[in-house]
Design a protein around this motif. Sequence first.
Motif, PDB file in Angstrom:
ATOM      1  N   LEU A 151       5.475  -0.691  -3.063  1.00 59.23           N
ATOM      2  CA  LEU A 151       4.136  -0.130  -2.326  1.00 59.23           C
ATOM      3  C   LEU A 151       3.035  -0.801  -2.736  1.00 59.23           C
ATOM      4  CD1 LEU A 151       3.858   2.220  -0.466  1.00 59.23           C
ATOM      5  CD2 LEU A 151       2.864   3.483  -2.135  1.00 59.23           C
ATOM      6  N   ASN A 152       2.484  -1.653  -1.871  1.00 60.49           N
ATOM      7  CA  ASN A 152       1.373  -2.493  -1.949  1.00 60.49           C
ATOM      8  C   ASN A 152       0.430  -1.743  -2.803  1.00 60.49           C
ATOM      9  OD1 ASN A 152      -1.564  -3.147  -1.065  1.00 60.49           O
ATOM     10  ND2 ASN A 152      -0.493  -4.974  -1.122  1.00 60.49           N
ATOM     11  N   LEU A 153      -0.564  -2.519  -3.778  1.00 59.07           N
ATOM     12  CA  LEU A 153      -1.535  -1.893  -4.499  1.00 59.07           C
ATOM     13  C   LEU A 153      -2.324  -0.931  -3.815  1.00 59.07           C
ATOM     14  CD1 LEU A 153      -2.974  -1.278  -7.400  1.00 59.07           C
ATOM     15  CD2 LEU A 153      -3.952  -3.671  -6.940  1.00 59.07           C
ATOM     16  N   ALA A 154      -2.997  -1.581  -2.770  1.00 55.02           N
ATOM     17  CA  ALA A 154      -4.049  -1.008  -1.934  1.00 55.02           C
ATOM     18  C   ALA A 154      -3.559   0.417  -1.166  1.00 55.02           C
ATOM     19  CB  ALA A 154      -4.755  -1.838  -0.928  1.00 55.02           C
ATOM     20  N   ALA A 155      -2.226   0.334  -0.881  1.00 61.26           N
ATOM     21  CA  ALA A 155      -1.457   1.205  -0.278  1.00 61.26           C
ATOM     22  C   ALA A 155      -1.388   2.465  -1.301  1.00 61.26           C
ATOM     23  CB  ALA A 155      -0.118   0.924   0.314  1.00 61.26           C
TER      24      ALA A 155
END
Length: 267
Positions: A151-155
């Motif tokens: 999972l992307n950090l910002a997500a």
Amino acid sequence: MDASSRTALEHNLRIVLVGTQHPGNIGSAARAMKTMGLSSLVLVAPEKAPDRDTHAMAAGADDLIEAAPVFASLAEAVADCRWGLGCTARNRRIQLEPLHPRVAAGRALVAAASGPVALVFGRERSGLDNAEMALCHAAIHIPSNPDFSSLNLAAAVQVLSYELRCALLGDTPEAIVGDSDARTPPPSNDAATHTQLEGLFEHLAVTLEAIDFHKGRTPDSAMRKLRRLYLRANLDAAEVRLLHGILADSERMARLAGQVANSGEIL
């Protein structure tokens, strides 16, 4: 909940990004926070300082980036926090209580009424290390697809920010917020800060050495278990002082026993 109470809670909900590797992700995380009404962003040892990419990805959340303090270590960043939650996708030897994001948000909101609460996110490639997770009271696991769990950090920040927003607006089911089976309850109004707890753990480690508790064994395993035990108890400041007193008396008795043994006297 009225607007002023909600604002106070929002201020105490702290999003902490540890060791970010891509400046653009800082901006994306700030945007994710601001869309959900959160404003307290903290950076810990970013590999690169915020730059043009950061502000481009922030898309109007530049104020959060400009106001974000930068710390050299996670311990410094959460020193005044009453509760800390580490977001992780991996199983850990430290065996922190795992919380669903919705449960974590509900309990973080309760804890935020008594002081700052940190929701900690790690590096894009490797996440938080075990030493950093050990500074947290519980772990948050986002139930992503096990076949593609990256999972992307910002997500990840967006998921937690959304759950916090729902909790702030009263949209979280009471059964989740008031989970009676939770091992780690939210702290009380006089909960010990991270700094106070770390001082206790340091004193405990010294005392256990003084009384030869480990008997030549490595102290790491015992200290991990003791940290979990005390973090789960959510000690308040008075309880920490009481435990310091017990440890100080234990050290004094150990020194006295050593002096007697060296003198050849019989107790």
